[in-house]
Motif scaffolding. Structure first.
Motif, PDB file in Angstrom:
ATOM      1  N   LYS A   5      -4.518  11.248  -2.617  1.00  0.00           N
ATOM      2  CA  LYS A   5      -3.494  10.984  -1.606  1.00  0.00           C
ATOM      3  C   LYS A   5      -2.161  10.717  -2.301  1.00  0.00           C
ATOM      4  CE  LYS A   5      -6.321   9.462   2.213  1.00  0.00           C
ATOM      5  NZ  LYS A   5      -7.111  10.608   2.101  1.00  0.00           N
ATOM      6  N   MET A   6      -1.084  11.294  -1.736  1.00  0.00           N
ATOM      7  CA  MET A   6       0.240  11.081  -2.300  1.00  0.00           C
ATOM      8  C   MET A   6       0.557   9.596  -2.258  1.00  0.00           C
ATOM      9  SD  MET A   6       2.059  14.379  -0.570  1.00  0.00           S
ATOM     10  CE  MET A   6       3.648  13.688  -0.715  1.00  0.00           C
ATOM     11  N   THR A   7       1.049   9.074  -3.387  1.00  0.00           N
ATOM     12  CA  THR A   7       1.303   7.648  -3.488  1.00  0.00           C
ATOM     13  C   THR A   7       2.754   7.356  -3.868  1.00  0.00           C
ATOM     14  OG1 THR A   7      -0.997   7.282  -4.077  1.00  0.00           O
ATOM     15  CG2 THR A   7       0.533   5.528  -4.634  1.00  0.00           C
ATOM     16  N   ARG A  15       4.728   6.262  -0.490  1.00  0.00           N
ATOM     17  CA  ARG A  15       4.034   6.375   0.790  1.00  0.00           C
ATOM     18  C   ARG A  15       3.625   4.954   1.153  1.00  0.00           C
ATOM     19  NH1 ARG A  15      -1.747   8.914   2.043  1.00  0.00           N
ATOM     20  NH2 ARG A  15      -1.536   9.090   4.293  1.00  0.00           N
ATOM     21  N   CYS A  16       3.919   4.551   2.380  1.00  0.00           N
ATOM     22  CA  CYS A  16       3.663   3.175   2.785  1.00  0.00           C
ATOM     23  C   CYS A  16       3.103   3.142   4.205  1.00  0.00           C
ATOM     24  CB  CYS A  16       4.941   2.348   2.699  1.00  0.00           C
ATOM     25  SG  CYS A  16       6.253   2.954   3.763  1.00  0.00           S
ATOM     26  N   ASP A  17       2.672   1.979   4.597  1.00  0.00           N
ATOM     27  CA  ASP A  17       2.138   1.768   5.936  1.00  0.00           C
ATOM     28  C   ASP A  17       3.253   2.016   6.954  1.00  0.00           C
ATOM     29  OD1 ASP A  17       1.134   0.743   8.356  1.00  0.00           O
ATOM     30  OD2 ASP A  17      -0.022  -0.794   7.301  1.00  0.00           O
ATOM     31  N   PRO A  18       3.079   2.963   7.868  1.00  0.00           N
ATOM     32  CA  PRO A  18       4.118   3.232   8.867  1.00  0.00           C
ATOM     33  C   PRO A  18       4.483   1.996   9.688  1.00  0.00           C
ATOM     34  CG  PRO A  18       2.461   4.960   8.898  1.00  0.00           C
ATOM     35  CD  PRO A  18       1.945   3.883   7.987  1.00  0.00           C
ATOM     36  N   ASP A  19       3.555   1.089   9.857  1.00  0.00           N
ATOM     37  CA  ASP A  19       3.828  -0.128  10.622  1.00  0.00           C
ATOM     38  C   ASP A  19       4.743  -1.093   9.876  1.00  0.00           C
ATOM     39  OD1 ASP A  19       2.214   0.788  12.700  1.00  0.00           O
ATOM     40  OD2 ASP A  19       0.427  -0.226  11.919  1.00  0.00           O
ATOM     41  N   ALA A  37       2.681   0.898  -2.153  1.00  0.00           N
ATOM     42  CA  ALA A  37       2.094   2.237  -2.080  1.00  0.00           C
ATOM     43  C   ALA A  37       0.586   2.199  -2.307  1.00  0.00           C
ATOM     44  CB  ALA A  37       2.765   3.154  -3.101  1.00  0.00           C
ATOM     45  N   LEU A  38       0.140   1.413  -3.282  1.00  0.00           N
ATOM     46  CA  LEU A  38      -1.297   1.323  -3.570  1.00  0.00           C
ATOM     47  C   LEU A  38      -2.055   0.644  -2.430  1.00  0.00           C
ATOM     48  CD1 LEU A  38      -1.258   0.479  -7.363  1.00  0.00           C
ATOM     49  CD2 LEU A  38      -2.047   2.610  -6.291  1.00  0.00           C
ATOM     50  N   SER A  39      -1.434  -0.343  -1.832  1.00  0.00           N
ATOM     51  CA  SER A  39      -2.057  -1.037  -0.706  1.00  0.00           C
ATOM     52  C   SER A  39      -2.305  -0.060   0.445  1.00  0.00           C
ATOM     53  CB  SER A  39      -1.162  -2.191  -0.253  1.00  0.00           C
ATOM     54  OG  SER A  39      -1.696  -2.813   0.884  1.00  0.00           O
ATOM     55  N   TYR A  40      -1.294   0.763   0.730  1.00  0.00           N
ATOM     56  CA  TYR A  40      -1.485   1.745   1.802  1.00  0.00           C
ATOM     57  C   TYR A  40      -2.478   2.821   1.385  1.00  0.00           C
ATOM     58  CZ  TYR A  40      -0.868   4.925   5.585  1.00  0.00           C
ATOM     59  OH  TYR A  40      -1.127   5.746   6.659  1.00  0.00           O
ATOM     60  N   ARG A  62      -5.109   2.417  -0.430  1.00  0.00           N
ATOM     61  CA  ARG A  62      -6.454   1.864  -0.206  1.00  0.00           C
ATOM     62  C   ARG A  62      -6.805   1.887   1.286  1.00  0.00           C
ATOM     63  NH1 ARG A  62      -4.728  -1.210  -4.722  1.00  0.00           N
ATOM     64  NH2 ARG A  62      -3.706  -2.796  -3.457  1.00  0.00           N
ATOM     65  N   LYS A  63      -5.824   1.523   2.111  1.00  0.00           N
ATOM     66  CA  LYS A  63      -6.030   1.526   3.558  1.00  0.00           C
ATOM     67  C   LYS A  63      -6.317   2.949   4.058  1.00  0.00           C
ATOM     68  CE  LYS A  63      -3.710   0.136   7.830  1.00  0.00           C
ATOM     69  NZ  LYS A  63      -2.498  -0.482   8.382  1.00  0.00           N
ATOM     70  N   ALA A  64      -5.560   3.908   3.560  1.00  0.00           N
ATOM     71  CA  ALA A  64      -5.725   5.305   3.977  1.00  0.00           C
ATOM     72  C   ALA A  64      -7.061   5.874   3.515  1.00  0.00           C
ATOM     73  CB  ALA A  64      -4.575   6.160   3.435  1.00  0.00           C
ATOM     74  N   ASN A  65      -7.609   5.294   2.446  1.00  0.00           N
ATOM     75  CA  ASN A  65      -8.915   5.713   1.937  1.00  0.00           C
ATOM     76  C   ASN A  65     -10.053   4.880   2.516  1.00  0.00           C
ATOM     77  OD1 ASN A  65      -8.789   7.962   0.008  1.00  0.00           O
ATOM     78  ND2 ASN A  65      -7.278   6.678  -0.989  1.00  0.00           N
ATOM     79  N   GLY A  66      -9.752   4.141   3.572  1.00  0.00           N
ATOM     80  CA  GLY A  66     -10.793   3.349   4.214  1.00  0.00           C
ATOM     81  C   GLY A  66     -11.178   2.099   3.445  1.00  0.00           C
ATOM     82  N   GLY A  67     -10.292   1.655   2.527  1.00  0.00           N
ATOM     83  CA  GLY A  67     -10.549   0.442   1.766  1.00  0.00           C
ATOM     84  C   GLY A  67     -11.685   0.580   0.775  1.00  0.00           C
ATOM     85  N   ASP A  68     -11.994   1.817   0.377  1.00  0.00           N
ATOM     86  CA  ASP A  68     -13.138   2.038  -0.515  1.00  0.00           C
ATOM     87  C   ASP A  68     -12.807   1.832  -1.988  1.00  0.00           C
ATOM     88  OD1 ASP A  68     -11.624   4.317  -0.797  1.00  0.00           O
ATOM     89  OD2 ASP A  68     -13.237   5.705  -0.392  1.00  0.00           O
TER      90      ASP A  68
END
Length: 113
Positions: free
Chosen positions: A37-39, A51-55, A101-104, A106-112
């Motif tokens: 995923k682009m970071t 890339r960040c959390d849109p919220d 960016a890394l936080s998002y 992880r979120k985008a990867n389902g926190g895996d």
């Protein structure tokens, strides 16, 4: 025009401990993919794009140097921030953007990760 090599080195170093990092030339710069995923991107203007959390975009846009990225004269979708060089001068500021960016990621990867 080439991407900012010093910025790319900083990103590379910051992501050194992450699993599955690869580098891809895109967006007129060098993009770092984490877990496919682009970071983060080092662009040709010395700017960091993350890339960040849109919220969180509105809150993140209040930070020094942060702005909406544009591509071909059009604003990119929510979930992307571009940061001018002065907004990443300190290691603390730079690392906070990378962690965002890394936080998002992880979120985008389902926190895996």
């Amino acid at each position: 025009m080439a991407y900012d090599k010093d910025l790319a080195d900083r990103i590379r170093e910051a992501l050194a401990g992450e699993a599955r990092v690869r580098e891809v030339r895109m967006f007129g710069g060098l993009t770092f993919m984490v877990n496919d995923k682009m970071t983060a991107t080092a662009n040709t203007h010395g700017q960091l794009m993350v890339r960040c959390d849109p919220d969180r975009v509105e809150e993140l846009l209040e930070r020094d140097g942060a702005d909406w990225p544009e591509m071909r004269g059009r604003r990119m979708s929510k979930g992307w921030i571009v940061v001018d060089a002065y907004g990443t001068e300190s290691e603390e500021a730079f690392n906070s953007w990378i962690e965002e960016a890394l936080s998002y990621n992880r979120k985008a990867n389902g926190g895996d990760d």
